[in-house]
Design a protein around this motif. Structure first.
Motif, PDB file in Angstrom:
ATOM      1  N   GLU A  34       0.862  -1.084  -0.008  1.00  0.00           N
ATOM      2  CA  GLU A  34      -0.149  -0.080   0.070  1.00  0.00           C
ATOM      3  C   GLU A  34       0.609   1.242   0.029  1.00  0.00           C
ATOM      4  OE1 GLU A  34      -3.122   0.088  -0.368  1.00  0.00           O
ATOM      5  OE2 GLU A  34      -3.555  -2.051  -0.243  1.00  0.00           O
ATOM      6  N   ILE A  35       1.658   1.309  -0.945  1.00  0.00           N
ATOM      7  CA  ILE A  35       2.602   2.677  -1.055  1.00  0.00           C
ATOM      8  C   ILE A  35       1.898   3.867  -1.458  1.00  0.00           C
ATOM      9  CG2 ILE A  35       4.684   3.475  -2.322  1.00  0.00           C
ATOM     10  CD1 ILE A  35       5.101   0.886  -0.736  1.00  0.00           C
ATOM     11  N   GLY A  36       0.589   3.725  -1.922  1.00  0.00           N
ATOM     12  CA  GLY A  36       0.100   4.927  -2.237  1.00  0.00           C
ATOM     13  C   GLY A  36      -0.845   5.399  -0.824  1.00  0.00           C
ATOM     14  N   GLN A  37      -1.226   4.598   0.046  1.00  0.00           N
ATOM     15  CA  GLN A  37      -1.647   5.104   1.263  1.00  0.00           C
ATOM     16  C   GLN A  37      -0.701   5.885   2.001  1.00  0.00           C
ATOM     17  OE1 GLN A  37      -3.784   2.354   3.650  1.00  0.00           O
ATOM     18  NE2 GLN A  37      -3.972   3.606   5.140  1.00  0.00           N
ATOM     19  N   LEU A  38       0.641   5.076   1.945  1.00  0.00           N
ATOM     20  CA  LEU A  38       1.790   5.824   2.740  1.00  0.00           C
ATOM     21  C   LEU A  38       2.085   7.147   1.972  1.00  0.00           C
ATOM     22  CD1 LEU A  38       4.231   5.545   4.610  1.00  0.00           C
ATOM     23  CD2 LEU A  38       5.383   4.339   2.838  1.00  0.00           C
ATOM     24  N   ALA A  39       1.971   7.142   1.040  1.00  0.00           N
ATOM     25  CA  ALA A  39       2.522   8.347   0.102  1.00  0.00           C
ATOM     26  C   ALA A  39       1.223   9.469   0.257  1.00  0.00           C
ATOM     27  CB  ALA A  39       2.621   8.236  -1.340  1.00  0.00           C
ATOM     28  N   LYS A  40       0.097   9.005   0.643  1.00  0.00           N
ATOM     29  CA  LYS A  40      -0.939  10.090   0.884  1.00  0.00           C
ATOM     30  C   LYS A  40      -0.862  10.450   2.337  1.00  0.00           C
ATOM     31  CE  LYS A  40      -5.001  12.172   0.096  1.00  0.00           C
ATOM     32  NZ  LYS A  40      -5.010  13.095  -0.892  1.00  0.00           N
ATOM     33  N   ALA A  41      -0.531   9.713   3.064  1.00  0.00           N
ATOM     34  CA  ALA A  41      -0.386  10.080   4.670  1.00  0.00           C
ATOM     35  C   ALA A  41       0.814  11.254   4.899  1.00  0.00           C
ATOM     36  CB  ALA A  41       0.135   8.941   5.524  1.00  0.00           C
ATOM     37  N   VAL A  42       1.795  10.987   3.873  1.00  0.00           N
ATOM     38  CA  VAL A  42       2.837  12.083   3.762  1.00  0.00           C
ATOM     39  C   VAL A  42       2.454  13.241   3.225  1.00  0.00           C
ATOM     40  CG1 VAL A  42       5.161  12.519   2.873  1.00  0.00           C
ATOM     41  CG2 VAL A  42       4.932  10.330   3.778  1.00  0.00           C
ATOM     42  N   GLN A  54      11.955   4.434  -4.555  1.00  0.00           N
ATOM     43  CA  GLN A  54      11.263   3.973  -5.902  1.00  0.00           C
ATOM     44  C   GLN A  54      10.072   4.694  -6.527  1.00  0.00           C
ATOM     45  OE1 GLN A  54      10.670  -0.289  -6.102  1.00  0.00           O
ATOM     46  NE2 GLN A  54       9.918  -0.210  -8.158  1.00  0.00           N
ATOM     47  N   HIS A  55       8.986   4.995  -5.397  1.00  0.00           N
ATOM     48  CA  HIS A  55       8.136   5.567  -5.838  1.00  0.00           C
ATOM     49  C   HIS A  55       7.908   7.193  -5.564  1.00  0.00           C
ATOM     50  CE1 HIS A  55       5.907   1.478  -6.633  1.00  0.00           C
ATOM     51  NE2 HIS A  55       6.711   1.087  -5.599  1.00  0.00           N
ATOM     52  N   GLN A  56       8.987   7.555  -5.355  1.00  0.00           N
ATOM     53  CA  GLN A  56       9.215   9.012  -4.964  1.00  0.00           C
ATOM     54  C   GLN A  56       8.057   9.519  -3.958  1.00  0.00           C
ATOM     55  OE1 GLN A  56       9.000  10.533  -9.146  1.00  0.00           O
ATOM     56  NE2 GLN A  56      11.218  10.283  -9.065  1.00  0.00           N
ATOM     57  N   VAL A  57       8.160   9.071  -3.099  1.00  0.00           N
ATOM     58  CA  VAL A  57       7.155   9.275  -1.832  1.00  0.00           C
ATOM     59  C   VAL A  57       7.686  10.717  -1.253  1.00  0.00           C
ATOM     60  CG1 VAL A  57       6.392   8.818   0.517  1.00  0.00           C
ATOM     61  CG2 VAL A  57       6.313   7.065  -1.216  1.00  0.00           C
TER      62      VAL A  57
END
Length: 334
Positions: free
Chosen positions: A180-188, A213-216
């Motif tokens: 769930e990298i998208g959820q992590l990025a959204k929290a940031v 890798q996903h540029q969070v």
């Protein structure tokens, strides 16, 4: 916490620092210190300590001491492997007034930030005793959390007096484990709306790797770092990612960086500040071994759980080590 005793501000602020005098007799690494955990690069004996001020670095606009007061020994939780009495012992010793004294000692040595938990203590210390201690709280991001509740949680953490925020290491691990990298990025992204630096934490190396890798869009990383050269370390054949979450043979609340060499190598490719935690492996190492290991291998800051009698010795040690490691393989990023 046990019932606090009444201590006047005059008595408190005018009190001696005698309690740190036992530091020479008690190793500054917690209850689990093991003499057999020696490794190359340990801090040599010094005839004249660097006194008084822990050096600082910048994370965004926040000036942070390179040694932070770790939250476990502020909030009242201790990793203790199979010693069941340790948390009860902690609560018997660290009364609320003892916590105030510890914060005073820390600030007197140049430690200006409490990490992860302890907002109540920081607020009381600053309010009642004229302190200037800063606080970096964590953001919990459960899997599937809705955006509204996450915003409310972030606001609550900001309101605690935060100078920075970070996604809690357990949350970082679980989100990456679940993909769930998208959820992590959204929290940031939501946290960054508060104009504070925002980090991402993890015990697993996969967390900063996934963020890169996903540029969070985080501003710093909070990643464990400790050597595996201590007797209770999980044998290499039994180590697996997220073992601290899932359990399994060979893990008994005893290891938080299962691949230190790989962690050091990867973080050399990262240009964001790195705040290392669990550098003592919850007491398996003496600071004279662990602090040089962390700073020499790339950490820009370290968060360390400390009792009052650890403060002076650990602060002076960090001053010496940072001075010695001005030039290192991973450039200072803060």
């Amino acid at each position: 916490m046990s019932q606090p005793q009444q201590v006047s501000r005059r008595d408190f602020l005018g009190g001696s620092l005698a309690s740190v005098g036992v530091a020479g007799a008690i190793a500054g690494s917690g209850l689990g210190n093991q003499a057999g955990a020696a490794e190359a690069g340990a801090e040599p004996a010094a005839s004249e300590p660097v006194a008084g001020v822990v050096p600082c670095g910048m994370i965004g606009k926040a000036k942070i001491s390179r040694l932070l007061l770790g939250g476990n020994l502020v909030s009242g939780y201790m990793h203790a492997r199979d010693l069941k009495y340790v948390n009860q012992l902690f609560r018997a010793y660290v009364t609320e007034e003892k916590m105030m004294e510890t914060l005073r000692l820390a600030e007197s040595q140049g430690i200006n930030t409490v990490f992860e938990t302890g907002a109540h203590f920081v607020a009381r210390y600053n309010r009642e005793f004229g302190g200037h201690m800063q606080f970096i709280p964590h953001i919990q991001v459960p899997l599937g959390q809705d955006e509204s509740s996450l915003k409310d949680h972030i606001q609550k953490q900001v309101d605690s007096g935060a100078v920075a925020l970070y996604v809690w290491g357990v949350s970082g691990d679980r989100l990456v484990q679940a993909g769930e990298i998208g959820q992590l990025a959204k929290a940031v992204e939501l946290a960054k709306r508060h104009d504070l630096p925002v980090g991402v934490g993890g015990h697993s190396l996969r967390v900063p790797m996934a963020c890169e890798q996903h540029q969070v869009p985080c501003d710093f990383y909070v990643k464990t770092l400790h050597s595996d050269q201590y007797p209770s370390a999980t044998p290499k054949a039994l180590r697996k990612e997220f073992i601290w979450l899932d359990g399994g043979e060979g893990w008994y609340d005893n290891m938080w960086c299962i691949n230190p060499e790989e962690t050091i190598a990867f973080m050399q490719t990262v240009t964001k500040p790195w705040l290392a935690f669990k550098v003592l492996a919850a007491g398996a190492f003496d600071p004279k071994q662990a602090f040089p290991h962390a700073f020499k291998n790339g950490a820009d800051f370290i968060a360390v759980g400390m009792f009052d009698f650890h403060i002076q010795q650990n602060s002076e040690l960090v001053g010496r080590v940072v001075q010695r490691e001005k030039v290192r393989q991973r450039p200072w990023c803060a």
